[in-house]
Design an enzyme around this catalytic site. Structure first.
Site, mmCIF file in Angstrom:
data_model
loop_
_atom_site.group_PDB
_atom_site.id
_atom_site.type_symbol
_atom_site.label_atom_id
_atom_site.label_comp_id
_atom_site.label_asym_id
_atom_site.label_seq_id
_atom_site.Cartn_x
_atom_site.Cartn_y
_atom_site.Cartn_z
ATOM 1 C CG ASP A 164 -3.291 1.927 -15.939
ATOM 2 O OD1 ASP A 164 -2.610 1.700 -16.948
ATOM 3 O OD2 ASP A 164 -3.935 2.984 -15.763
ATOM 4 C CG HIS A 216 -5.508 9.356 -15.413
ATOM 5 N ND1 HIS A 216 -5.962 8.445 -16.341
ATOM 6 C CD2 HIS A 216 -4.162 9.339 -15.508
ATOM 7 C CE1 HIS A 216 -4.942 7.894 -16.952
ATOM 8 N NE2 HIS A 216 -3.825 8.415 -16.470
ATOM 9 C CG ASP A 217 -3.540 11.187 -18.735
ATOM 10 O OD1 ASP A 217 -3.004 11.370 -17.622
ATOM 11 O OD2 ASP A 217 -3.332 10.185 -19.435
ATOM 12 C CD GLU A 244 -2.505 6.549 -22.775
ATOM 13 O OE1 GLU A 244 -2.780 7.718 -22.474
ATOM 14 O OE2 GLU A 244 -1.525 5.941 -22.292
ATOM 15 C CG ASP A 260 0.656 4.246 -19.466
ATOM 16 O OD1 ASP A 260 -0.265 5.050 -19.239
ATOM 17 O OD2 ASP A 260 1.859 4.584 -19.547
HETATM 18 C C1 NOJ Z 1 -0.393 7.819 -20.030
HETATM 19 C C2 NOJ Z 1 -1.007 7.950 -18.689
HETATM 20 O O1 NOJ Z 1 -2.391 7.962 -18.813
HETATM 21 C C3 NOJ Z 1 -0.442 9.193 -18.063
HETATM 22 O O2 NOJ Z 1 -1.104 9.558 -16.885
HETATM 23 C C4 NOJ Z 1 1.025 8.967 -17.840
HETATM 24 O O3 NOJ Z 1 1.617 10.147 -17.369
HETATM 25 C C5 NOJ Z 1 1.748 8.562 -19.122
HETATM 26 N N1 NOJ Z 1 1.011 7.597 -19.876
HETATM 27 C C6 NOJ Z 1 3.083 7.956 -18.818
HETATM 28 O O4 NOJ Z 1 2.916 6.698 -18.220
#
Ligand code: NOJ
Length: 556
Positions: free
Chosen positions: A112, A329-330, A255, A213
């Site tokens: 990541d 995970h979000d 992402e 990310d």
């Molecule tokens: C996206 C990530 O998936 C998340 O978990 C993170 O808090 C934010 N970007 C900031 O890096």
């Protein structure tokens, strides 16, 4: 004609050559996966100990959420050293061992990369804030101002202003996330070169790719309030790709919350100039009030969900590549979100899997999804996530009631996905012998890996079978998508067709019994997978999902 089309597509998108088009990727959130040293936090040796499990499931690669050195303000998405491992997870040697051991299990490791921001404890930032003349100062985004008079009204994603005052330099720095995550300045070529060198260093260690990310936020222009999709974004990405990814056979997934299908065709252009694919979130944002925050809950507009998937499937066909995911995970657990985590937990978890894995793209499975793990409903004191805790404070101050806030948190908190992996029915679900950093979901005695691995009716087996099918039948990779029953309020059905075969996927998205909407399946239709033991010719039971395969479509 059909044949020609297919050849063209193969040439364009390299269907036959790119390993990641036939792959399934499994996401590990390291702190919640497996703890080898009883400190309550998952680690790299824990992951190594579970490689047999992952090989059995059949996945091809692991996307590892960040394991680099970090003060853990945002659970590792705040990196203080990109070329070292956080002691909480192990050492660089452990990481090298993981890459090698995973390869023996035919699994690649995807790192990541957090390139939009670093930690404020990164050496670069420590230097940058010493003086305006410091060579690292320009690695970050600064604006002049006076203490107390912010450069503008931009807000950070985790609450509060996006600007933070540093008295030593008499300037504000920009942070799109927490105050401990200062944004990197991609306008600076020296910073970009440091990033390329770091990525190439990891590539030489044998990683199989990178997840990037919030990559669509790197080309920010805060004076114009631009965060995502800045004017120089694709220029930066092409340079990044040329200097790093294109030198090896890697998978890259960015992402990109702001991605549209048009933008995704640039990102995932088959000419390989940018990335392999992006995570787009159009489907994920459907159950919130339009224009508001994810916490502002709205029912899922089912017809819109179908339209969104169909559009992404159709528009990227031959011109880009989709990622396929329900979870990460979000995000909350999909079975609790759009399935049914009560009576039909198993059926709905399988239905959602079958629905997604029949589409074109690279599927991502988030740890525990393959077991049908569910959301949690904790008290506020039990949450650990910075976003959740800040939201709670912010909304209390704004006058929301405790009940309203907790309803949103139960539905959408990131900690829903972050509870420890449920391995068995022993204490702490076999995740740790210590005290877990976040409490285990109390349903672990019922839902855990051990009981599912050898049960051919389990959610685990459904995922395992889907992974096998994707490898066996080319139509999963190259078939053209067509949505059926566009206006049906309950059924999600589609076909995937290549020159000599067809998949038919029929899913009842709800807990009602419905009439089977198509002609009675004949003997040319092989049932590849379903989620009920028998198949009725006339009915679709609650959450019933079927996937048929027909290789005689020419004769029709
Ligand atoms: C996206 C990530 O998936 C998340 O978990 C993170 O808090 C934010 N970007 C900031 O890096």
């Amino acid at each position: 004609m059909e044949q020609k089309n297919c050849e063209m597509i193969n040439k364009l998108d390299g269907t036959n050559t790119k390993w990641w088009k036939k792959s399934v990727i499994y996401q590990i959130y390291p702190r919640s996966f497996a703890d080898s040293n009883s400190d309550g936090i998952g680690d790299l040796q824990g992951i190594i100990s579970k490689l047999d499990y992952l090989e059995n499931l059949g996945i091809d690669a692991i996307w590892l959420s960040p394991v680099c050195k970090s003060p853990q303000d945002d659970n590792g998405y705040d990196i203080s050293d990109y070329q070292d491992i956080d002691p909480m997870f192990g050492s660089l040697e452990d990481m090298e061992q993981l890459i090698q051991e995973a390869a023996k299990h035919h699994i690649r490791i995807i790192m990541d990369l957090v390139l939009n921001h670093s930690s404020d404890e990164h050496r670069w930032f420590q230097e940058a804030k010493k003086s305006r003349e410091n060579p690292y100062h320009d690695y970050y985004v600064w604006r002049d101002g006076e203490e107390g008079i912010l450069p503008n009204d931009m807000k950070a994603a985790f609450g509060g202003s996006a600007w933070e005052w540093v008295p030593e330099v008499g300037q504000y720095y920009f942070h799109q996330f927490s105050v401990k995550q200062p944004d990197l300045n991609w306008e600076n070529p020296k910073l970009r070169q440091e990033i390329y060198d770091m990525i190439n260093w990891w590539t030489e260690k044998g990683v199989g790719g990178f997840r990037l990310d919030v990559i669509d936020q790197i080309a920010k222009e805060p004076d114009k309030h631009i965060t995502a999709n800045g004017p120089r974004l694709h220029e930066f990405l092409r340079e990044l790709s040329r200097e790093t990814f294109q030198k090896a056979d890697l998978v890259t997934v960015g992402e990109a919350w702001g991605a549209t299908t048009e933008l995704a065709k640039l990102y995932s252009n088959p000419d390989n100039s940018e990335l392999s694919m992006v995570f787009q979130f159009e489907h994920i944002c459907l159950d919130q009030i339009a224009g508001k925050e994810k916490w502002d809950l709205a029912p899922l507009p089912f017809l819109k969900l179908k339209e969104v998937f169909a559009r992404w499937q159709t528009e990227l066909y031959g011109k880009g590549w989709n990622s396929l995911f329900w979870n990460n995970h979000d995000l909350p657990r999909i079975v609790s979100r759009w399935g049914n985590d009560g009576r039909y937990r198993v059926e709905s978890a399988k239905m959602l899997a079958i629905l997604l894995h029949g589409m074109q793209g690279t599927p991502y499975i988030y740890q525990g999804e393959e077991l049908g793990m569910t959301n949690v409903q904790y008290e506020i004191e039990q949450y650990r996530d910075i976003e959740t805790l800040n939201l709670y404070k912010e909304r209390l101050e704004k006058g929301y009631t405790q009940d309203e806030i907790m309803r949103s948190i139960h539905a959408k908190s990131r900690d829903n996905a972050r509870t420890p992996m449920q391995w068995n029915d022993r204490e702490n679900a076999g995740f740790t012998d210590g005290t877990p950093w976040l409490e285990v979901n109390p349903n672990y005695k019922e839902i855990h890996a051990q009981s599912q691995i050898n049960d051919t009716d389990s959610v685990f087996h459904c995922y395992k079978k889907l992974i096998q099918l994707r490898k066996e039948y080319p139509v999963f990779t190259d078939g053209r998508f067509q949505l059926l029953l566009e206006n049906d309020e309950n059924i999600f059905a589609y076909t995937r067709t290549n020159e000599d075969s067809q998949l038919l996927v029929v899913c009842n998205f709800y807990d009602k019994t419905l009439a089977y909407p198509f002609q009675k399946p004949d003997e040319s239709m092989n049932l590849l997978i379903s989620n009920y033991k028998d198949v009725s010719e006339t009915m679709l039971r609650p959450y019933e999902a079927r996937m048929y395969y027909n290789n005689q479509i020419k004769s029709k």
